[in-house]
Enzyme design. Sequence first.
Site, PDB file in Angstrom:
ATOM      1  N   THR A   1       4.970  11.400   7.757  1.00  0.00           N
ATOM      2  CA  THR A   1       5.215  11.432   8.940  1.00  0.00           C
ATOM      3  C   THR A   1       6.651  11.627   9.494  1.00  0.00           C
ATOM      4  OG1 THR A   1       5.477   9.656  11.030  1.00  0.00           O
ATOM      5  CG2 THR A   1       5.649   8.825   8.689  1.00  0.00           C
ATOM      6  N   ASP A   2       6.890  12.352  10.816  1.00  0.00           N
ATOM      7  CA  ASP A   2       8.009  12.508  11.253  1.00  0.00           C
ATOM      8  C   ASP A   2       8.953  11.229  11.644  1.00  0.00           C
ATOM      9  OD1 ASP A   2       6.774  11.536  13.584  1.00  0.00           O
ATOM     10  OD2 ASP A   2       7.184  13.363  14.697  1.00  0.00           O
ATOM     11  N   GLU A   3       8.255  10.212  11.596  1.00  0.00           N
ATOM     12  CA  GLU A   3       9.126   9.023  11.909  1.00  0.00           C
ATOM     13  C   GLU A   3       9.959   8.588  10.733  1.00  0.00           C
ATOM     14  OE1 GLU A   3       6.370   5.788  13.477  1.00  0.00           O
ATOM     15  OE2 GLU A   3       5.011   7.202  14.081  1.00  0.00           O
TER      16      GLU A   3
ATOM     17  N   SER B   1       8.874   2.277   5.081  1.00  0.00           N
ATOM     18  CA  SER B   1       7.636   2.160   3.854  1.00  0.00           C
ATOM     19  C   SER B   1       7.368   3.812   3.522  1.00  0.00           C
ATOM     20  CB  SER B   1       6.513   1.432   3.895  1.00  0.00           C
ATOM     21  OG  SER B   1       5.670   1.900   5.001  1.00  0.00           O
ATOM     22  N   LYS B   2       7.185   4.552   4.608  1.00  0.00           N
ATOM     23  CA  LYS B   2       6.698   5.847   4.531  1.00  0.00           C
ATOM     24  C   LYS B   2       7.819   6.772   3.793  1.00  0.00           C
ATOM     25  CE  LYS B   2       3.403   7.737   5.357  1.00  0.00           C
ATOM     26  NZ  LYS B   2       2.281   8.215   4.563  1.00  0.00           N
TER      27      LYS B   2
ATOM     28  N   LYS C   1      -4.393   3.023  18.138  1.00  0.00           N
ATOM     29  CA  LYS C   1      -3.244   3.852  18.371  1.00  0.00           C
ATOM     30  C   LYS C   1      -3.441   4.176  19.810  1.00  0.00           C
ATOM     31  CE  LYS C   1      -1.926   3.983  14.063  1.00  0.00           C
ATOM     32  NZ  LYS C   1      -2.792   4.761  13.197  1.00  0.00           N
TER      33      LYS C   1
ATOM     34  N   THR D   1       0.985  -1.169   0.063  1.00  0.00           N
ATOM     35  CA  THR D   1      -0.059  -0.088   0.085  1.00  0.00           C
ATOM     36  C   THR D   1       0.842   1.294   0.011  1.00  0.00           C
ATOM     37  OG1 THR D   1      -1.923  -1.035   0.970  1.00  0.00           O
ATOM     38  CG2 THR D   1      -1.722   1.472   1.592  1.00  0.00           C
TER      39      THR D   1
ATOM     40  N   TYR E   1       7.164   0.318   9.096  1.00  0.00           N
ATOM     41  CA  TYR E   1       6.047   1.233   8.726  1.00  0.00           C
ATOM     42  C   TYR E   1       7.049   2.676   8.310  1.00  0.00           C
ATOM     43  CZ  TYR E   1       3.372   5.628   9.445  1.00  0.00           C
ATOM     44  OH  TYR E   1       2.678   6.809   9.384  1.00  0.00           O
TER      45      TYR E   1
ATOM     46  N   PRO F   1      -1.861  -0.873  28.644  1.00  0.00           N
ATOM     47  CA  PRO F   1      -0.484  -1.596  28.121  1.00  0.00           C
ATOM     48  C   PRO F   1       0.297  -0.500  27.860  1.00  0.00           C
ATOM     49  CG  PRO F   1      -2.025  -1.869  26.288  1.00  0.00           C
ATOM     50  CD  PRO F   1      -2.743  -1.110  27.455  1.00  0.00           C
TER      51      PRO F   1
HETATM   52  P1  NAD Z   1      -5.747   5.282   9.237  1.00  0.00           P
HETATM   53  O1  NAD Z   1      -5.274   3.948   9.366  1.00  0.00           O
HETATM   54  O2  NAD Z   1      -6.664   5.749  10.379  1.00  0.00           O
HETATM   55  O3  NAD Z   1      -6.260   5.377   8.028  1.00  0.00           O
HETATM   56  C1  NAD Z   1      -5.836   4.778   6.668  1.00  0.00           C
HETATM   57  C2  NAD Z   1      -6.947   5.060   5.648  1.00  0.00           C
HETATM   58  O4  NAD Z   1      -6.557   4.396   4.353  1.00  0.00           O
HETATM   59  C3  NAD Z   1      -8.069   3.861   6.107  1.00  0.00           C
HETATM   60  O5  NAD Z   1      -9.450   4.470   5.942  1.00  0.00           O
HETATM   61  C4  NAD Z   1      -7.866   2.778   5.105  1.00  0.00           C
HETATM   62  O6  NAD Z   1      -9.070   2.094   4.801  1.00  0.00           O
HETATM   63  C5  NAD Z   1      -7.356   3.371   3.791  1.00  0.00           C
HETATM   64  N1  NAD Z   1      -6.410   2.631   3.075  1.00  0.00           N
HETATM   65  C6  NAD Z   1      -5.580   1.840   3.512  1.00  0.00           C
HETATM   66  N2  NAD Z   1      -5.071   0.920   2.455  1.00  0.00           N
HETATM   67  C7  NAD Z   1      -5.467   1.226   1.354  1.00  0.00           C
HETATM   68  C8  NAD Z   1      -5.519   1.104  -0.136  1.00  0.00           C
HETATM   69  N3  NAD Z   1      -4.641   0.047  -0.557  1.00  0.00           N
HETATM   70  N4  NAD Z   1      -6.203   1.621  -0.912  1.00  0.00           N
HETATM   71  C9  NAD Z   1      -7.155   2.743  -0.383  1.00  0.00           C
HETATM   72  N5  NAD Z   1      -7.244   2.900   0.801  1.00  0.00           N
HETATM   73  C10 NAD Z   1      -6.494   2.339   1.885  1.00  0.00           C
HETATM   74  O7  NAD Z   1      -4.383   6.441   9.156  1.00  0.00           O
HETATM   75  P2  NAD Z   1      -4.075   7.794   9.735  1.00  0.00           P
HETATM   76  O8  NAD Z   1      -3.752   7.867  10.979  1.00  0.00           O
HETATM   77  O9  NAD Z   1      -5.462   8.767   9.303  1.00  0.00           O
HETATM   78  O10 NAD Z   1      -2.965   8.333   8.662  1.00  0.00           O
HETATM   79  C11 NAD Z   1      -3.200   8.879   7.453  1.00  0.00           C
HETATM   80  C12 NAD Z   1      -2.012   9.256   6.730  1.00  0.00           C
HETATM   81  O11 NAD Z   1      -1.360  10.307   7.936  1.00  0.00           O
HETATM   82  C13 NAD Z   1      -1.036   7.969   6.545  1.00  0.00           C
HETATM   83  O12 NAD Z   1      -0.251   8.242   5.409  1.00  0.00           O
HETATM   84  C14 NAD Z   1      -0.204   8.296   7.842  1.00  0.00           C
HETATM   85  O13 NAD Z   1       1.349   7.578   7.263  1.00  0.00           O
HETATM   86  C15 NAD Z   1       0.095   9.530   7.845  1.00  0.00           C
HETATM   87  N6  NAD Z   1       0.250  10.175   9.356  1.00  0.00           N
HETATM   88  C16 NAD Z   1      -0.449   9.593  10.227  1.00  0.00           C
HETATM   89  C17 NAD Z   1      -0.138  10.177  11.735  1.00  0.00           C
HETATM   90  C18 NAD Z   1      -1.058   9.874  12.841  1.00  0.00           C
HETATM   91  O14 NAD Z   1      -0.456  10.069  13.955  1.00  0.00           O
HETATM   92  N7  NAD Z   1      -1.992   8.984  12.715  1.00  0.00           N
HETATM   93  C19 NAD Z   1       1.011  11.201  11.827  1.00  0.00           C
HETATM   94  C20 NAD Z   1       1.510  11.581  10.713  1.00  0.00           C
HETATM   95  C21 NAD Z   1       1.301  11.231   9.530  1.00  0.00           C
HETATM   96  P1  TYD Z   2       1.355   4.815  18.652  1.00  0.00           P
HETATM   97  O1  TYD Z   2       0.083   5.487  18.838  1.00  0.00           O
HETATM   98  O2  TYD Z   2       1.155   3.599  18.046  1.00  0.00           O
HETATM   99  O3  TYD Z   2       2.257   5.809  17.496  1.00  0.00           O
HETATM  100  P2  TYD Z   2       3.658   5.674  16.974  1.00  0.00           P
HETATM  101  O4  TYD Z   2       4.324   4.341  17.369  1.00  0.00           O
HETATM  102  O5  TYD Z   2       3.483   5.815  15.408  1.00  0.00           O
HETATM  103  O6  TYD Z   2       4.364   6.876  17.740  1.00  0.00           O
HETATM  104  O7  TYD Z   2       2.238   4.760  19.927  1.00  0.00           O
HETATM  105  C1  TYD Z   2       2.431   6.172  20.576  1.00  0.00           C
HETATM  106  C2  TYD Z   2       3.391   5.869  21.606  1.00  0.00           C
HETATM  107  O8  TYD Z   2       2.775   4.820  22.599  1.00  0.00           O
HETATM  108  C3  TYD Z   2       4.649   4.920  21.106  1.00  0.00           C
HETATM  109  O9  TYD Z   2       5.933   5.357  22.079  1.00  0.00           O
HETATM  110  C4  TYD Z   2       4.383   3.364  21.517  1.00  0.00           C
HETATM  111  C5  TYD Z   2       3.546   3.695  22.920  1.00  0.00           C
HETATM  112  N1  TYD Z   2       2.382   2.591  23.013  1.00  0.00           N
HETATM  113  C6  TYD Z   2       2.376   2.015  24.220  1.00  0.00           C
HETATM  114  O10 TYD Z   2       3.371   2.162  25.204  1.00  0.00           O
HETATM  115  N2  TYD Z   2       1.187   1.148  24.710  1.00  0.00           N
HETATM  116  C7  TYD Z   2       0.459   0.865  23.547  1.00  0.00           C
HETATM  117  O11 TYD Z   2      -0.601   0.041  23.791  1.00  0.00           O
HETATM  118  C8  TYD Z   2       0.483   1.490  22.177  1.00  0.00           C
HETATM  119  C9  TYD Z   2      -0.535   1.278  21.197  1.00  0.00           C
HETATM  120  C10 TYD Z   2       1.393   2.325  22.019  1.00  0.00           C
END
Ligand code: NAD
Ligand code: TYD
Length: 334
Positions: free
Chosen positions: A122-124, A151-152, A187, A98, A148, A203
């Site tokens: 993402t900042d990751e 891939s980003k 999350k 994806t 993850y 957790p």
């Molecule tokens: P999410 O997992 O909540 O949503 C992802 C969406 O993409 C879902 O609706 C899913 O059905 C759709 N999807 C997945 N695979 C697909 C495919 N092959 N074709 C079409 N649709 C598909 O993710 P999110 O947290 O909303 O993140 C959105 C974007 O922002 C991502 O690119 C993520 O890397 C980026 N991002 C997220 C965060 C965060 O904290 N959540 C922070 C920085 C950047």
């Molecule tokens: P997460 O929401 O998965 O975001 P990211 O890993 O992309 O930063 O996790 C946020 C932080 O919380 C990360 O340091 C991992 C930690 N974490 C836990 O300690 N327990 C949990 O059950 C989860 C999901 C995350």
Amino acid sequence: MKILVTGGAGFIGSNFIHHILEGHPEDEVINLDALTYAGNLENLSIWKDDPRYRFVKGDIADASIVDPLIAEADAVVHFAAESHVDRSIMDPGIFLETNVRGTYVLLEAARKHGKRFHHVSTDEVFGALKPDDAPFDEKTPYDPRSPYSASKASSDHLVRAYHETYGLPITISNCSNNYGPYACPEKFIPLIITNISEKKRIPVYGDGKQVRDWLYVEDHCRAIDMIIRKGRIGETYCIGGDSERTNIWIVKKLLELLGRDESAIEYVKDRAGHDRRYAINYGKIEHELGWRPTVSLEEGLRKTVSWYQANEDWWKNMKSGAYQEYYAKQYGKK
Ligand code: NAD
Ligand code: TYD
């Protein structure tokens, strides 16, 4: 402007669609989403009969679906991704399919039709900071450490390559951890809130002293909106929340907001390759576009808790079915 939003049924994508349709009456949105476990059309039910909104179910890696939609749109805002680090550790393959191949298919169609392309990242991709390191900015070298983030990072490089090689009009944003309505309870923040409500344990990985910079999702959507309208083509913008906190601080704050004591906290095995700290210097977008975060962490957490309390059916539905298999695999049966 007609915007093709990919992944619009997910957390940030659905907040972005609300933001656009509410704030820009002249805009139209096509939402292309495969509706994986993370996608939920209920997030957007208020728009389903609005002539400015259209949903198309499909995979971004399927060129036959993507091509005509990009031909029709003025701009693409690309959110669709596999987005959860823990899942990428369990099963990296779909992240490549994806996040890398899907992005490539979108880029090919955008190149063919010469369309504006904004890539949400993402900042990751920058790796992990030590306690005294300066925050990430647009010049920080890439150093992804999870499947993850790798891939980003790959998709970011591809997007930039399409600009350099083919002149595709792109922008990229690298944002810190988002929280707010519609986040899947896998999350951290929604997992804690919903687990507290279900009287389950919380957790905490490792020592809980890992640091994340948290941004309320609406602030992120506003930043992307500004970038697609006023951002400089070919540029990257780092977006952050000015809210660095340890994970254990977040847990204790949410327990306090929900009126619970700390007995539910359970320290569990650390995540493999767990990034210790993320932080963002958002000076470039502040200087160029006048963006800065407006929702404080305390206020954002309060709003988020209220939203999850008012939308119990939503998160219980997200936590049913396949989620339970994932949860058992990740956390054991407890
Ligand atoms: P999410 O997992 O909540 O949503 C992802 C969406 O993409 C879902 O609706 C899913 O059905 C759709 N999807 C997945 N695979 C697909 C495919 N092959 N074709 C079409 N649709 C598909 O993710 P999110 O947290 O909303 O993140 C959105 C974007 O922002 C991502 O690119 C993520 O890397 C980026 N991002 C997220 C965060 C965060 O904290 N959540 C922070 C920085 C950047
Ligand atoms: P997460 O929401 O998965 O975001 P990211 O890993 O992309 O930063 O996790 C946020 C932080 O919380 C990360 O340091 C991992 C930690 N974490 C836990 O300690 N327990 C949990 O059950 C989860 C999901 C995350």
